[in-house]
Design a protein around this motif. Sequence first.
Motif, PDB file in Angstrom:
ATOM      1  N   TRP A 162       0.817  -1.200   0.000  1.00 45.02           N
ATOM      2  CA  TRP A 162       0.000   0.000   0.000  1.00 45.02           C
ATOM      3  C   TRP A 162       0.860   1.263   0.000  1.00 45.02           C
ATOM      4  N   GLY A 163       0.226   2.359  -0.352  1.00 46.48           N
ATOM      5  CA  GLY A 163       0.915   3.641  -0.370  1.00 46.48           C
ATOM      6  C   GLY A 163      -0.051   4.722  -0.823  1.00 46.48           C
ATOM      7  N   TYR A 164       0.489   5.773  -1.406  1.00 47.18           N
ATOM      8  CA  TYR A 164      -0.331   6.899  -1.847  1.00 47.18           C
ATOM      9  C   TYR A 164      -0.055   7.197  -3.317  1.00 47.18           C
ATOM     10  N   ALA A 165      -1.098   7.659  -3.980  1.00 47.98           N
ATOM     11  CA  ALA A 165      -0.988   7.962  -5.404  1.00 47.98           C
ATOM     12  C   ALA A 165      -1.703   9.272  -5.697  1.00 47.98           C
ATOM     13  N   GLU A 166      -1.282   9.933  -6.757  1.00 44.10           N
ATOM     14  CA  GLU A 166      -1.854  11.225  -7.118  1.00 44.10           C
ATOM     15  C   GLU A 166      -2.594  11.136  -8.453  1.00 44.10           C
ATOM     16  N   ARG A 167      -3.741  11.810  -8.485  1.00 49.27           N
ATOM     17  CA  ARG A 167      -4.521  11.906  -9.724  1.00 49.27           C
ATOM     18  C   ARG A 167      -5.526  13.051  -9.554  1.00 49.27           C
ATOM     19  N   TYR A 168      -5.783  13.753 -10.639  1.00 51.99           N
ATOM     20  CA  TYR A 168      -6.720  14.893 -10.599  1.00 51.99           C
ATOM     21  C   TYR A 168      -6.295  15.945  -9.573  1.00 51.99           C
ATOM     22  N   GLY A 169      -4.994  16.019  -9.271  1.00 54.43           N
ATOM     23  CA  GLY A 169      -4.529  16.999  -8.303  1.00 54.43           C
ATOM     24  C   GLY A 169      -4.803  16.616  -6.866  1.00 54.43           C
ATOM     25  N   LYS A 170      -5.223  15.376  -6.611  1.00 54.00           N
ATOM     26  CA  LYS A 170      -5.529  14.901  -5.269  1.00 54.00           C
ATOM     27  C   LYS A 170      -4.657  13.698  -4.924  1.00 54.00           C
ATOM     28  N   THR A 171      -4.530  13.451  -3.638  1.00 49.96           N
ATOM     29  CA  THR A 171      -3.784  12.290  -3.168  1.00 49.96           C
ATOM     30  C   THR A 171      -4.760  11.235  -2.660  1.00 49.96           C
ATOM     31  N   PHE A 172      -4.548   9.997  -3.102  1.00 49.55           N
ATOM     32  CA  PHE A 172      -5.417   8.882  -2.729  1.00 49.55           C
ATOM     33  C   PHE A 172      -4.604   7.786  -2.057  1.00 49.55           C
ATOM     34  N   PHE A 173      -5.289   6.944  -1.315  1.00 50.73           N
ATOM     35  CA  PHE A 173      -4.706   5.708  -0.788  1.00 50.73           C
ATOM     36  C   PHE A 173      -4.828   4.646  -1.871  1.00 50.73           C
ATOM     37  N   ILE A 174      -3.747   3.893  -2.127  1.00 49.86           N
ATOM     38  CA  ILE A 174      -3.795   2.840  -3.142  1.00 49.86           C
ATOM     39  C   ILE A 174      -3.234   1.549  -2.569  1.00 49.86           C
ATOM     40  N   LYS A 175      -3.870   0.462  -2.893  1.00 53.60           N
ATOM     41  CA  LYS A 175      -3.454  -0.858  -2.415  1.00 53.60           C
ATOM     42  C   LYS A 175      -3.246  -1.776  -3.610  1.00 53.60           C
ATOM     43  N   GLU A 176      -2.112  -2.453  -3.626  1.00 55.06           N
ATOM     44  CA  GLU A 176      -1.804  -3.433  -4.672  1.00 55.06           C
ATOM     45  C   GLU A 176      -1.922  -4.832  -4.072  1.00 55.06           C
ATOM     46  N   PHE A 177      -2.826  -5.635  -4.613  1.00 56.28           N
ATOM     47  CA  PHE A 177      -2.996  -6.999  -4.124  1.00 56.28           C
ATOM     48  C   PHE A 177      -1.910  -7.900  -4.721  1.00 56.28           C
ATOM     49  N   LEU A 178      -1.278  -8.690  -3.878  1.00 55.58           N
ATOM     50  CA  LEU A 178      -0.220  -9.590  -4.333  1.00 55.58           C
ATOM     51  C   LEU A 178      -0.773 -10.938  -4.768  1.00 55.58           C
ATOM     52  N   SER A 179      -2.035 -11.161  -4.488  1.00 51.71           N
ATOM     53  CA  SER A 179      -2.699 -12.391  -4.904  1.00 51.71           C
ATOM     54  C   SER A 179      -4.184 -12.093  -5.078  1.00 51.71           C
ATOM     55  N   PRO A 180      -4.813 -12.611  -6.127  1.00 53.31           N
ATOM     56  CA  PRO A 180      -4.255 -13.456  -7.178  1.00 53.31           C
ATOM     57  C   PRO A 180      -3.471 -12.650  -8.219  1.00 53.31           C
ATOM     58  N   LYS A 181      -2.654 -13.343  -8.974  1.00 55.01           N
ATOM     59  CA  LYS A 181      -1.875 -12.735 -10.045  1.00 55.01           C
ATOM     60  C   LYS A 181      -2.470 -13.145 -11.391  1.00 55.01           C
ATOM     61  N   TYR A 182      -2.763 -12.158 -12.209  1.00 52.04           N
ATOM     62  CA  TYR A 182      -3.305 -12.427 -13.541  1.00 52.04           C
ATOM     63  C   TYR A 182      -2.159 -12.838 -14.464  1.00 52.04           C
ATOM     64  N   PRO A 183      -2.251 -13.977 -15.132  1.00 54.09           N
ATOM     65  CA  PRO A 183      -1.144 -14.429 -15.998  1.00 54.09           C
ATOM     66  C   PRO A 183      -0.974 -13.507 -17.201  1.00 54.09           C
ATOM     67  N   ASP A 184       0.267 -13.160 -17.508  1.00 51.89           N
ATOM     68  CA  ASP A 184       0.497 -12.311 -18.676  1.00 51.89           C
ATOM     69  C   ASP A 184       0.541 -13.161 -19.938  1.00 51.89           C
ATOM     70  N   LYS A 185       0.484 -12.493 -21.072  1.00 52.70           N
ATOM     71  CA  LYS A 185       0.383 -13.213 -22.343  1.00 52.70           C
ATOM     72  C   LYS A 185       1.642 -14.003 -22.671  1.00 52.70           C
ATOM     73  N   ASP A 186       2.765 -13.647 -22.059  1.00 52.97           N
ATOM     74  CA  ASP A 186       4.019 -14.348 -22.311  1.00 52.97           C
ATOM     75  C   ASP A 186       4.294 -15.458 -21.303  1.00 52.97           C
ATOM     76  N   SER A 187       3.302 -15.730 -20.466  1.00 52.08           N
ATOM     77  CA  SER A 187       3.486 -16.756 -19.449  1.00 52.08           C
ATOM     78  C   SER A 187       3.762 -18.118 -20.097  1.00 52.08           C
ATOM     79  N   LYS A 188       4.636 -18.887 -19.463  1.00 58.04           N
ATOM     80  CA  LYS A 188       5.008 -20.194 -20.015  1.00 58.04           C
ATOM     81  C   LYS A 188       4.124 -21.323 -19.485  1.00 58.04           C
ATOM     82  N   MET A 189       3.129 -21.001 -18.666  1.00 64.52           N
ATOM     83  CA  MET A 189       2.241 -22.046 -18.180  1.00 64.52           C
ATOM     84  C   MET A 189       1.368 -22.564 -19.316  1.00 64.52           C
TER      85      MET A 189
END
Length: 321
Positions: free
Chosen positions: A28-55
Motif C-alpha cells: 500500500w501507499g499513496y498515489a496522485e490523480r486529478y490533483g488529489k492524493t489517494f490511498f492505493i493498495k496493490e494486491f499480491l494475490s491473485p496474479k493475472y497471468p500475462d500473455k508471455d506466461s510459459k504455463m
Amino acid sequence: MANMDSYEVNGYLIRETLKATDGGNCRWGYAERYGKTFFIKEFLSPKYPDKDSKMSERLKEQRIQKCNDWYDMHSQVYQAVIQSSGGNLVQPIDFFRSGSCFYLVTEKIDATDIHFENIYQRSAEQRHILLKILSYELSRLAEHNVVHSDMKPDNLLLKDTVDGYFTVKIIDFDASFLSTNLPPSDELTGDQVYFSPEMIDYMVTDSMGAITPKSDVFALGILFHQILCGKLPEYDTETYSCVGEAVRQEAKIKIDVQILPEYSELIQKMLVADVEKRPTALDVLQQLCWIESTLFSTRNRRKRFRDARTADSWNRPNRLG
C-alpha cells in the motif's frame, strides 16, 4: 515533478515504493490523480497471468477464471459498500487490474493521534456516540447483505471533531463478502480475536452454515466491551484462543463489572452463540437509543450524533472511477 522511483498505474502516479503489510497479502501507499492524493493498495494475490506466461493454456485459463471470479466478487462487495455508507465508511473509489496485479483506490484519511486502547478514558457521552455510529454503519451494511468480517480496532480510524468530540471511519473491506455469496472456508480471512462462533465453526468443520451480518454484531460486542472498559471480555485464555471459540464451546464469558448494567446486558446478547437469538445491528442501535434516553440528557444529542457521522473534513467521492 516525478522522481526516479515514480511510476504510473492506470493514471495514478505513485511516487514512492509501496509498503508491504504484515500479512503479506498486499502493498500500500499513496498515489496522485486529478490533483488529489489517494490511498492505493496493490494486491499480491491473485496474479493475472500475462500473455508471455510459459504455463500451459489449460492452466492459464484456470488462473484467468480464478482472477475474474475474485474480481467480480470484490466488485460486488465494493459496490454494496458504496450503497451502504451513512458517512463513516471509507469507500472504494476505483478498482482495476493493471498488468498482473489488481489495485484498489480509496480516499486518503489523515493520520490521527487518537488511540483505540485509550478510548475507554473518554467521557461516557463520547463513547456512547461512538457505539451508535458503529451500530448505524453496520446496520447500513446489513441492509445490503455485507459482512465486513474483519471488525477490529485497526480498522477503525478515529478523528477529533471541532466541538471536542470524535468520530470514526470504518476501513478495509478486503476480507468482506456478501452473505448471499459465502467464500470457501479456506479463503475466510480476518482477525480471529473478533471471529464469531459460526465463522470459527465454518473454518474448522467446513460446514455450509450461513454467515450473516450478525457475525459483525458479535465482533461489535467485543469492541463495545473494549470501548467501555479498555479490555476484552474475560474468558479462559488457557483453554480457548478467542472469545468466539469460548462461546462456541459454551464456556463462561464474563462482562467487566465497570460496565453499566444497561450496556452489559446488551453486550451479553451480542455475544450469544445462537445466531437467531443474537440481535441485528439495527436492534443494537435501537437499544442504544433507549439507553441514551435512560442515562443521558437528550439536549443536542441528535445533532452531535449527526455531526459525528458526517464530519465535513472526511466527506469524499463515493463512486468507483
